[in-house]
Design a protein around this motif. Structure first.
Motif, PDB file in Angstrom:
ATOM      1  N   PHE A  51       0.831  -1.207   0.000  1.00  0.00           N
ATOM      2  CA  PHE A  51       0.000   0.000   0.000  1.00  0.00           C
ATOM      3  C   PHE A  51       0.864   1.253   0.000  1.00  0.00           C
ATOM      4  O   PHE A  51       0.579   2.214  -0.716  1.00  0.00           O
ATOM      5  N   ARG A  52       1.895   1.256   0.812  1.00  0.00           N
ATOM      6  CA  ARG A  52       2.800   2.431   0.847  1.00  0.00           C
ATOM      7  C   ARG A  52       3.445   2.652  -0.508  1.00  0.00           C
ATOM      8  O   ARG A  52       3.566   3.786  -0.950  1.00  0.00           O
TER       9      ARG A  52
ATOM     10  N   ASP B  31       2.857   6.079  -2.539  1.00  0.00           N
ATOM     11  CA  ASP B  31       3.997   6.976  -2.737  1.00  0.00           C
ATOM     12  C   ASP B  31       5.248   6.159  -3.043  1.00  0.00           C
ATOM     13  O   ASP B  31       6.018   5.855  -2.159  1.00  0.00           O
ATOM     14  N   PRO B  32       5.441   5.802  -4.304  1.00  0.00           N
ATOM     15  CA  PRO B  32       6.563   4.945  -4.679  1.00  0.00           C
ATOM     16  C   PRO B  32       7.927   5.501  -4.232  1.00  0.00           C
ATOM     17  O   PRO B  32       8.794   4.737  -3.855  1.00  0.00           O
ATOM     18  N   ALA B  33       8.102   6.803  -4.216  1.00  0.00           N
ATOM     19  CA  ALA B  33       9.383   7.382  -3.815  1.00  0.00           C
ATOM     20  C   ALA B  33       9.613   7.245  -2.321  1.00  0.00           C
ATOM     21  O   ALA B  33      10.761   7.151  -1.863  1.00  0.00           O
ATOM     22  N   ASP B  34       8.551   7.201  -1.522  1.00  0.00           N
ATOM     23  CA  ASP B  34       8.661   7.145  -0.083  1.00  0.00           C
ATOM     24  C   ASP B  34       8.811   5.714   0.439  1.00  0.00           C
ATOM     25  O   ASP B  34       9.206   5.503   1.575  1.00  0.00           O
ATOM     26  N   ALA B  35       8.510   4.703  -0.376  1.00  0.00           N
ATOM     27  CA  ALA B  35       8.481   3.324   0.086  1.00  0.00           C
ATOM     28  C   ALA B  35       9.861   2.719   0.241  1.00  0.00           C
ATOM     29  O   ALA B  35      10.038   1.718   0.895  1.00  0.00           O
TER      30      ALA B  35
END
Length: 109
Positions: free
Chosen positions: A99-100, A104-108
């Motif tokens: 889900f993360r 937000d792919p950059a934050d994962a």
């Protein structure tokens, strides 16, 4: 209730389709037999794969699992795998990470 039946069996066979009950059977210490056309992560190291629609190959695999020591070894490996990789905490953590990543792919990372 299924656990009682799984524990009374020697081998669990899913000839054509996979099911979450495969996880239950493995958790109860059964070696799993599946066809080569379904998802095999649940059986790697704790079961056997046969060629779909090949009766002779299915018989070969079942005959191989006639060995009680092999069944016990595969069954123990499956129970360990279910405890370590398919427990509720691990599954929930994996889904949260998915889900993360989706949000937000950059934050994962």
């Amino acid at each position: 209730r299924l656990g009682r039946y799984f524990r009374a069996a020697d081998i669990a066979v899913w000839p054509t389709n996979e099911s979450t009950s495969m996880l239950d059977a493995a958790a109860c210490g059964l070696p799993i037999v599946v066809s080569d056309r379904i998802y095999r992560d649940h059986v790697d190291g704790n079961g056997r794969v046969y060629r779909m629609n090949d009766l002779d190959d299915l018989v070969r695999v079942l005959d191989e699992l006639g060995d009680p020591a092999l069944r016990a070894s595969l069954g123990a490996a499956g129970a360990r795998k279910m405890t370590e990789r398919f427990n509720w905490e691990t599954i929930a953590a994996d889904r949260l990470a998915d889900f993360r990543q989706a949000l937000d792919p950059a934050d994962a990372a």
